[in-house]
Design a protein around this motif. Sequence first.
Motif, PDB file in Angstrom:
ATOM      1  N   ALA A 124       0.844  -1.150  -0.008  1.00  0.00           N
ATOM      2  CA  ALA A 124       0.078  -0.068  -0.042  1.00  0.00           C
ATOM      3  C   ALA A 124       0.709   1.134   0.032  1.00  0.00           C
ATOM      4  O   ALA A 124       0.338   2.341   0.325  1.00  0.00           O
ATOM      5  N   THR A 125       2.141   1.310  -0.392  1.00  0.00           N
ATOM      6  CA  THR A 125       2.921   2.251  -0.124  1.00  0.00           C
ATOM      7  C   THR A 125       2.384   3.530  -1.152  1.00  0.00           C
ATOM      8  O   THR A 125       1.805   3.253  -2.158  1.00  0.00           O
ATOM      9  N   VAL A 126       2.491   4.797  -0.641  1.00  0.00           N
ATOM     10  CA  VAL A 126       1.831   5.843  -1.139  1.00  0.00           C
ATOM     11  C   VAL A 126       2.545   6.605  -2.480  1.00  0.00           C
ATOM     12  O   VAL A 126       3.880   6.757  -2.124  1.00  0.00           O
ATOM     13  N   ALA A 127       2.172   6.745  -3.458  1.00  0.00           N
ATOM     14  CA  ALA A 127       2.979   7.485  -4.425  1.00  0.00           C
ATOM     15  C   ALA A 127       1.949   8.540  -5.028  1.00  0.00           C
ATOM     16  O   ALA A 127       0.769   8.791  -4.564  1.00  0.00           O
ATOM     17  N   LEU A 128       2.263   9.068  -6.210  1.00  0.00           N
ATOM     18  CA  LEU A 128       1.569  10.080  -6.659  1.00  0.00           C
ATOM     19  C   LEU A 128       1.275   9.998  -8.306  1.00  0.00           C
ATOM     20  O   LEU A 128       1.850   9.285  -8.973  1.00  0.00           O
ATOM     21  N   MET A 129       0.032  10.310  -8.548  1.00  0.00           N
ATOM     22  CA  MET A 129      -0.438  10.217 -10.113  1.00  0.00           C
ATOM     23  C   MET A 129      -0.723  11.706 -10.396  1.00  0.00           C
ATOM     24  O   MET A 129      -1.298  12.459  -9.866  1.00  0.00           O
ATOM     25  N   ALA A 130      -0.158  11.846 -11.785  1.00  0.00           N
ATOM     26  CA  ALA A 130      -0.317  13.375 -12.272  1.00  0.00           C
ATOM     27  C   ALA A 130      -0.628  13.168 -13.819  1.00  0.00           C
ATOM     28  O   ALA A 130      -0.898  12.173 -14.296  1.00  0.00           O
ATOM     29  N   GLY A 131      -0.829  14.442 -14.325  1.00  0.00           N
ATOM     30  CA  GLY A 131      -1.373  14.426 -15.829  1.00  0.00           C
ATOM     31  C   GLY A 131      -0.392  13.847 -16.502  1.00  0.00           C
ATOM     32  O   GLY A 131       1.091  14.147 -16.529  1.00  0.00           O
ATOM     33  N   ALA A 132      -0.782  12.943 -17.583  1.00  0.00           N
ATOM     34  CA  ALA A 132       0.224  12.415 -18.385  1.00  0.00           C
ATOM     35  C   ALA A 132       1.082  13.369 -19.222  1.00  0.00           C
ATOM     36  O   ALA A 132       2.428  13.128 -19.545  1.00  0.00           O
ATOM     37  N   GLY A 133       0.341  14.431 -19.615  1.00  0.00           N
ATOM     38  CA  GLY A 133       1.129  15.327 -20.473  1.00  0.00           C
ATOM     39  C   GLY A 133       1.836  16.416 -19.633  1.00  0.00           C
ATOM     40  O   GLY A 133       2.367  17.525 -20.145  1.00  0.00           O
ATOM     41  N   ASP A 134       1.909  16.507 -18.276  1.00  0.00           N
ATOM     42  CA  ASP A 134       2.470  17.583 -17.323  1.00  0.00           C
ATOM     43  C   ASP A 134       3.847  17.117 -17.228  1.00  0.00           C
ATOM     44  O   ASP A 134       4.176  16.504 -16.252  1.00  0.00           O
ATOM     45  N   ASN A 135       4.821  18.035 -17.971  1.00  0.00           N
ATOM     46  CA  ASN A 135       6.097  17.718 -17.582  1.00  0.00           C
ATOM     47  C   ASN A 135       6.601  18.569 -16.239  1.00  0.00           C
ATOM     48  O   ASN A 135       8.117  18.165 -16.127  1.00  0.00           O
ATOM     49  N   SER A 136       5.959  19.234 -15.479  1.00  0.00           N
ATOM     50  CA  SER A 136       6.447  19.892 -14.601  1.00  0.00           C
ATOM     51  C   SER A 136       6.494  18.932 -13.618  1.00  0.00           C
ATOM     52  O   SER A 136       7.154  19.248 -12.301  1.00  0.00           O
ATOM     53  N   ILE A 137       5.860  17.656 -13.329  1.00  0.00           N
ATOM     54  CA  ILE A 137       5.808  16.763 -12.493  1.00  0.00           C
ATOM     55  C   ILE A 137       6.651  15.568 -12.775  1.00  0.00           C
ATOM     56  O   ILE A 137       6.030  14.568 -13.290  1.00  0.00           O
ATOM     57  N   SER A 138       7.778  15.432 -12.284  1.00  0.00           N
ATOM     58  CA  SER A 138       8.460  14.215 -12.716  1.00  0.00           C
ATOM     59  C   SER A 138       9.145  13.456 -11.512  1.00  0.00           C
ATOM     60  O   SER A 138       9.594  12.355 -11.760  1.00  0.00           O
ATOM     61  N   LYS A 139       9.000  13.943 -10.278  1.00  0.00           N
ATOM     62  CA  LYS A 139       9.355  13.202  -9.249  1.00  0.00           C
ATOM     63  C   LYS A 139       8.563  13.829  -8.007  1.00  0.00           C
ATOM     64  O   LYS A 139       7.931  14.972  -8.266  1.00  0.00           O
ATOM     65  N   PRO A 140       8.279  13.216  -6.876  1.00  0.00           N
ATOM     66  CA  PRO A 140       7.570  13.702  -5.817  1.00  0.00           C
ATOM     67  C   PRO A 140       7.609  15.131  -5.413  1.00  0.00           C
ATOM     68  O   PRO A 140       6.734  15.853  -4.979  1.00  0.00           O
ATOM     69  N   GLN A 141       8.840  15.580  -5.341  1.00  0.00           N
ATOM     70  CA  GLN A 141       9.312  16.843  -4.795  1.00  0.00           C
ATOM     71  C   GLN A 141       8.962  17.975  -5.659  1.00  0.00           C
ATOM     72  O   GLN A 141       8.629  19.118  -5.226  1.00  0.00           O
ATOM     73  N   ASP A 142       8.367  17.645  -7.002  1.00  0.00           N
ATOM     74  CA  ASP A 142       8.105  18.573  -7.842  1.00  0.00           C
ATOM     75  C   ASP A 142       6.500  19.132  -7.626  1.00  0.00           C
ATOM     76  O   ASP A 142       6.041  20.268  -7.917  1.00  0.00           O
ATOM     77  N   ILE A 143       5.836  18.523  -6.393  1.00  0.00           N
ATOM     78  CA  ILE A 143       4.564  19.022  -6.169  1.00  0.00           C
ATOM     79  C   ILE A 143       4.581  20.386  -5.100  1.00  0.00           C
ATOM     80  O   ILE A 143       3.665  21.137  -5.000  1.00  0.00           O
TER      81      ILE A 143
END
Length: 278
Positions: A124-143
């Motif tokens: 159940a480890t928590v992760a992030l889902m972003a928009g497929a075309g959003d290049n500004s989010i490539s790693k968790p810290q980018d939020i």
Amino acid sequence: MQVDSLVSKRFNGLCLALTLTVASLTAHADQLADVKKAGELVVGTELQFAPFDFTDNGKQKGLNAELFDQLGKELGVKVKFIDLPWPSVLPGLEAKKFDMVAGPIIVTQARKERYHFMLPIAEATVALMAGAGDNSISKPQDIAGKAVGAGKGSAQLEELKTFAATLPEKVTIREYIDNNQAYADLAAKRIVAVANSLPNISYVAAERSKAFKVIQPPFGKKSYFAYLGRKDDDANSLIAALDAGLLKMHDDGRLAALQKKWLGAEMDVPKADFTPAW
């Protein structure tokens, strides 16, 4: 006479204590007996938690439905699901409106002190889902400095808050009654990401690959999903019987097959009690 009276009182007191103890153990043992007598295991859940529980053309689908079907056969009973908004599920369990909660729910130390968990059924480890075309989010810290969503009252929300507090810019965290609302806001670009457990977002991203992508690596601590019951039923045999059924599914490969079907891969989960990472 006084000695005899004192001995008599102590004897009577001991008998009463033994009677209450037996009565307490019998009462705790009644839940499994009641389930078998009724021929039905009643399970509270929320049908907005794919791939574990969701609806397709009005029918319940997902890992929970198939796994509980197998557990019901092990117990010799049918399984009835009650669909509720997630914030109502745990209060419903405590009010004894059903026998178990499907969820599944992330096992934490605080929750173990309040509820009786079965053995885990998935990571159940928590992760992030972003928009497929959003290049500004490539790693968790980018939020950092952006708006992110998570389920109201969920362990994933608490993990997101903890992670966000480590970032250099404030994260605006929006809470959603169900995950579909969060995914809709992500698709509409009202938020830049949704925090949820890796199996959930992996399933959604695979189903809607043109809209969403999973951000690797997960940012949360290693954790596991499990079903749970009431803590005041801790001494009874219902959860022990369900765990015995689950262990049989471990051994004969049925659990691994369901994990592969609904989560995309077999998952190594504890087969005995364990200490949660948080």
